[in-house]
Design an enzyme around this catalytic site. Structure first.
Site, PDB file in Angstrom:
ATOM      1  CB  SER A 135      -0.867   0.010   1.253  1.00  0.00           C
ATOM      2  OG  SER A 135      -0.030   0.201   2.381  1.00  0.00           O
ATOM      3  CE  LYS A 136      -0.375   7.431  -2.927  1.00  0.00           C
ATOM      4  NZ  LYS A 136      -1.581   8.014  -3.405  1.00  0.00           N
ATOM      5  NE  ARG A 137       0.554   2.463   7.607  1.00  0.00           N
ATOM      6  CZ  ARG A 137      -0.292   1.652   8.193  1.00  0.00           C
ATOM      7  NH1 ARG A 137      -1.541   2.010   8.369  1.00  0.00           N
ATOM      8  NH2 ARG A 137       0.090   0.464   8.615  1.00  0.00           N
ATOM      9  NE  ARG A 185       3.820   2.954  -3.466  1.00  0.00           N
ATOM     10  CZ  ARG A 185       2.595   2.695  -3.910  1.00  0.00           C
ATOM     11  NH1 ARG A 185       2.229   1.434  -4.088  1.00  0.00           N
ATOM     12  NH2 ARG A 185       1.759   3.658  -4.164  1.00  0.00           N
ATOM     13  CB  ALA A 186       5.431   6.073   3.329  1.00  0.00           C
TER      14      ALA A 186
END
Ligand code: GLU
Length: 499
Positions: free
Chosen positions: A260-262, A264-265
């Site tokens: 997810s985006k999270r 990836r961060a």
């Protein structure tokens, strides 16, 4: 049959949609068809599937091209280099899809549909309320094709849908999973040509794969559910079917679900990324990245170290596996470090140089070449060369004063050690490691201080850091005068503390 297909030249393609940044999934979808084409002596094609105007991102195509170039996956035909089936950008092939969509209408394999989005929405709601699968209700299926043409010519908005047979079934074969039979009654009258005049993926990809004479379609497993429709389209035209292989999905490092985006961060915070542009910035090499992604979905032993040439020699489409692959960044580090170790010295030097020059250091090629044997084993990513080796190119280093005080000693004792080191090394005509190490070791013996204490102070004084490549070899490269200057500076710093 497969054996035969595996030995004839192959025409394969990478067909990305320019909708975002290039990630490792794209890279793998390019790598396998590239390997197959090179293995079997055919062509590898880049086709840009830019028919979804809502998701189109300017710059994404260039990023894909740059990514392929960086990885060394050279294509034989593509939007920027042309080829016998130009254009290779789907937005420039509208007329071709139009013609094919209408051909299907004429053959009564497809129909023009004038239903408004509003009506379709109501139908869908109703179906969902009745716990039915939402699908087209067939209103325009029976329209006469001449009548449909008239309405189109009169300017009415329309789409073209595939006329899915109501009965029977279709059997499709995925190379990695075997054959799957689907009842036609479970399939929809899918849209082939949208009201904006652009085709859907289903039509465009099938038409292009045929016209571009693609022999093997290697693509993401998200397309597996659409495969019955795709085979219906191909058969409606009476074309040969290419071999289809749907790749396994990537899972996030925990093995649960997609990144997810999270996630990836989080990964980025740890110095990792799934985007090729970032990986390049983070000091990963194309060799390391390719080796890593190659093994996520290719059934060769997991720790096999391979260059691209070696992959070409060994690749066989039959050895791709459908099992999901968890993203394991530690493995990426392993392969990256391994490939750095395998690089020729001049090659590695050329790749490290930009990291040093962008730091604004007093860079010298001859120094870098000498440093490489000391650095090589310590690099996991190319940019590690800065934390390990920037001191080679600095005019001055500014050690942290506390770091100059050895463990278990005070500033006075540490200053004493630094002064002795200065004398011992100053007495040498040069400080090759053969010359400087023995007297320093003799000093350790006679002084009663430990080697860790003495060499620790010397290391911090000369390199400005607590961790460095081998000390005496590093000093040799830095040279006698600079070393003495740096030790003198350390003495001054320590004396300031004691005074
Ligand atoms: N444009 C499609 C995608 O990016 C390509 C799938 C294919 O390779 O056919 O998912």
């Amino acid at each position: 049959m497969e054996k035969l297909l595996s030995t004839k030249p192959a025409r394969t393609r990478f067909a990305p949609s320019p909708t975002g940044r290039m990630h490792i999934g794209n890279a793998r979808s390019a790598l396998y068809p590239f390997l197959l084409a090179r293995r079997l002596g055919g062509q590898f094609i880049l086709r840009i599937e830019d028919t979804d105007q809502k998701r189109y991102e300017p710059g994404a195509e260039q990023e894909l091209i740059n990514g392929l170039r960086w990885l060394g996956l050279q294509y034989d035909e593509g939007p920027d280099i042309g080829g016998p089936h130009s254009p290779y950008r789907q937005s420039e092939r509208r007329a071709i899809y139009h013609e094919h969509a209408w051909k299907l209408v004429e053959m009564e394999k497809a129909f023009a549909c004038f239903c408004t989005p509003d009506r379709l929405d109501k139908v869908r709601q109703e179906q969902m309320k009745n716990k039915q699968n939402p699908r087209y209700d067939g209103t325009c299926r029976a329209l006469d094709s001449a009548e449909a043409r008239r309405r189109v010519d009169a300017g009415e908005k329309y789409v073209i849908r595939f006329k899915m047979p109501k009965e029977g079934s279709i059997t499709t074969a995925d190379l990695l999973r075997g054959s799957i039979t689907t009842e036609n009654s479970a399939l929809d009258d899918s849209v082939l040509l949208k009201s904006d005049g652009l085709p859907t993926y289903h039509l465009a990809a099938m038409v292009d794969d045929h016209l571009m004479e693609i022999t093997h379609v290697i693509r993401g497993s998200e397309w597996l559910p659409s495969m019955p429709l795709h085979i219906h389209i191909i058969r409606a035209f009476g074309w040969d079917e290419p071999v289809f292989a749907h790749l396994s999905v990537f899972l996030k490092p925990s093995g649960k679900g997609k990144m997810s985006k999270r996630d990836r961060a989080e990964a980025m915070k740890d110095g990792y990324s799934i985007f090729l542009g970032d990986m390049q910035e983070l000091g990963y090499t194309p060799e390391g990245v390719l080796n890593w992604i190659a093994l996520m979905g290719w059934g060769v032993p997991e720790d096999d170290v391979m260059t691209l040439d070696r992959m070409i020699e060994r690749f066989s489409i039959d050895s791709l596996t459908p099992s999901p692959a968890a993203i394991n960044f530690q493995k990426l580090d392993h392969f990256n470090a391994t490939h750095i170790r395998l690089m020729r010295t001049d090659d590695l030097a050329a790749r490290l140089k930009p990291y040093f020059t962008r730091e604004g250091l007093n860079f010298r090629d001859d120094v870098l070449l000498k440093m490489i044997p000391l650095l090589r084993e310590r690099l996991v990513t190319l940019d590690d060369c800065i934390s390990f080796g920037a001191f080679f190119f600095k005019d001055e280093v500014t050690p942290n004063p506390e770091d100059l005080i050895a463990k278990g000693l005070d500033a006075k004792q540490s200053a004493e050690i630094a002064r002795r080191a200065y004398q011992i090394l100053g007495a040498q005509p040069d400080i090759s490691h053969e010359r400087s190490e023995p007297p320093m070791r003799a000093y350790v013996e006679e002084s009663g201080f430990s080697a860790n204490q003495v060499f620790g102070i010397l290391r911090v004084a000369v390199t400005g850091q607590k961790v460095s490549p081998p000390l005496f070899e590093s000093m040799e490269i830095i040279g006698r005068d600079v070393c003495l200057k740096r030790i003198q500076n350390a003495i001054d710093v320590l004396e300031k503390i004691t005074s």
